[in-house]
Design an enzyme around this catalytic site. Structure first.
Site, short mmCIF file in Angstrom:
data_model
loop_
_atom_site.label_atom_id
_atom_site.label_comp_id
_atom_site.label_asym_id
_atom_site.label_seq_id
_atom_site.Cartn_x
_atom_site.Cartn_y
_atom_site.Cartn_z
CG ASP A 52 -3.69 -4.33 4.99
OD1 ASP A 52 -2.78 -3.47 5.02
OD2 ASP A 52 -4.83 -4.08 4.55
CD GLU A 53 -5.83 -5.75 1.17
OE1 GLU A 53 -6.97 -6.22 0.95
OE2 GLU A 53 -5.59 -4.53 1.09
CB ALA A 54 2.58 -7.19 1.99
CG HIS B 47 -2.04 -1.01 1.14
ND1 HIS B 47 -3.20 -0.82 0.42
CD2 HIS B 47 -2.15 -2.25 1.71
CE1 HIS B 47 -3.98 -1.88 0.55
NE2 HIS B 47 -3.36 -2.77 1.32
#
Length: 532
Positions: free
Chosen positions: A338-340, A275
């Site tokens: 998150d969401e790496a 992100h």
């Protein structure tokens, strides 16, 4: 109808002072409230309180709240207690139109504020409110508790002008220490003034934490002296190609101070190692190939990553988090995580080791999304769980293992507390990847027993995030947050036995005049017995 008749009887006993405790604790969890039965106006004043208090005893005549009412903070009261009194006077003057001067001394009638550090059973945020013909006394062990007591009093005073505050006693304290709401100002930029408005809306219902998602692929929203282009360039975009924007350090300080005066702690988040496109676009040196990508205005996730093997990355993290820590008096720094998706697992773990060490060096406690559980959470790190009914068993198991290892959890299940999820198919703003989240679903669960294998003692609290991929205006924000964030407030504050939809839906309906008076455009859930 049996349960409704039982609740009418209990409400009568409560109003007469025969029954101690909140009547909301008595009906079975999940009973239906039928619009048209017992409209909110029929509820006694103490029965309308939201969040439901720990204990209520309605008894005797009440206090006449009128032009002669004063707020007494005690002779020689410390500056903070005086400030709480002044803020309460300001909050009560608006709807009542009364002068409500703040004076020294506790002798005489009026609204009396007092600290009793030895008061039993109140904790750091609890309070006791006593109302009778001679006045109203608010007692707490801390100024924060006095502030919470004042917010309860706001729901008991007449809606406008003089009238009677009912006689009785409220004894109250929170179930969970952490009761939070998050707002994402990275996907769409919002001003400090709009966030202040949200702070006021939250604090009146005893929410005590504001989590700010300050950075993401679409924008970097806080000025950083050591890396000025982050805000100057990385802040100049948002979802859909709008102009974006950023806050100066002074604006951030102003918000933190404003929230602190209302006993709301600010938890800032710099999301990493994913992100991060806004940062990568701002500085080519943060990219492994030395080439800056274009700014991003879409809504995809998981495509960006800091360069894990580059030492300059860690200098960047140290300088950014160091400046943020110096601006933030609260204990937590949130580092995302998150969401790496494009960061290999081993690199992710190595990166998080170093990022968490930076947080510790600046005297703060790590917060991170629950994906941190799959790496090596630092001692004392708090994990924020955003999973939902379809979250994999492996992800849940990692979070349970972290809790058993001593890490506290903040629960934000996406299919319960994500305020950007649509209420129903017809809801215009919002998303639906976690399913629709109507008001009843957002409320009807027990945080203390939500994750199998995690005891209530491991739950630090609850938080309702509002992501803003397609929430671009104040009207959209408030429609999606209200009234669901009031359910969050009750889940975090009220005792487990009070979590009853039949009672809550009626008390929620009783908040309608307050929400309308404050100009909050909220979703009128069809299964709540609103007056209009």
């Amino acid at each position: 109808m049996r349960v409704l008749r039982l609740r009418r009887t209990l409400g009568t006993l409560l109003a007469l002072g025969v029954l101690g405790g909140s009547a909301s604790c008595t009906a079975a969890h999940g009973d239906d409230a039928r619009p048209g039965d017992d409209p909110p106006a029929a509820l006694a004043p103490f029965e309308r309180l939201l969040p439901a208090p720990l204990s209520v005893r309605a008894e005797g005549p009440g206090y006449s709240f009128g032009p002669g009412t004063v707020i007494r903070t005690g002779r020689g009261a410390d500056e903070e207690v005086r400030r709480v009194g002044e803020l309460l006077a300001e909050q009560l003057r608006g709807p009542s139109g009364l002068p409500l001067p703040v004076v020294d001394g506790v002798q005489g009638d009026g609204i009396r504020l007092g600290i009793d550090e030895e008061a039993e059973g109140l904790g750091e945020e609890g309070y006791r409110l006593e109302s009778g013909p001679g006045g109203i006394t608010l007692t707490a062990r801390t100024p924060a508790g006095l502030f919470r007591a004042g917010q309860t009093l706001r729901q008991l005073v007449p809606a406008a002008g003089p009238g009677t505050v009912p006689g009785g006693t409220v004894t109250d304290r929170p179930r969970f220490a952490y009761r939070g709401a998050m707002v994402d100002i990275a996907r769409h930029f919002f001003s400090v003034e709009q966030v202040k408005r949200y702070v006021d809306q939250l604090a009146q219902y005893k929410v005590n934490t504001l989590h700010l998602h300050l950075t993401d692929d679409q924008g970097w929203r806080l000025a950083v002296d050591s890396w000025p282009r982050l805000a100057e360039y990385g802040g100049g975009s948002e979802v859909g190609g709008g102009p974006g924007g950023h806050w100066t350090k002074d604006e951030y300080r102003e918000l933190v101070a404003y929230a602190g005066e209302r006993y709301v702690d600010v938890v800032p988040e710099i999301d990493m190692p994913g992100h991060v496109n806004a940062a990568l676009a701002s500085y080519a040196e943060l990219n492994c190939d030395g080439k800056a990508p274009e700014r991003y205005t879409g809504t995809k996730v998981g495509f960006s990553s800091l360069c894990i093997g580059k030492e300059r990355t860690y200098e960047f993290i140290d300088e950014v988090l160091g400046e943020l820590a110096a601006l933030t008096p609260g204990r937590y720094l949130h580092i995302g995580g998150d969401e790496a998706h494009v960061t290999p697992a081993a690199d992710y773990a190595a990166f998080m080791d170093r990022a968490q060490a930076v947080v510790g060096r600046y005297g703060k406690t790590v917060m991170g999304w629950h994906q941190l559980a799959a790496a090596r959470p630092a001692q004392g790190a708090v994990l924020q769980y955003w999973g939902h009914d379809k979250t994999s068993a492996a992800d849940r198991a990692a979070v349970v293992a972290a809790a058993k290892a001593g890490h506290r959890l903040v629960l934000s299940p996406a299919d319960r507390l994500y305020l950007d999820m649509k209420y129903e198919a017809a809801t215009k703003p919002g998303l639906a990847w976690a399913g629709y989240v109507p008001v009843r679903r957002a409320y009807s669960w027990n945080p203390g027993a939500y994750l199998a294998g995690v005891p209530e003692s491991a739950v630090l609290g609850v938080e309702a995030p509002l992501w803003t991929e397609n929430v671009a205006t104040r009207a959209d924000w408030e429609l999606m947050a209200f009234p669901r964030v009031l359910g969050l407030a009750e889940l975090g504050w009220s005792p487990a036995g009070a979590l009853d939809w039949a009672s809550y839906s009626r008390r929620l309906a009783a908040q309608e005049p307050r929400l309308d008076a404050q100009g909050i455009g909220f979703y009128r859930a069809p299964d709540v017995p609103w007056a209009q």
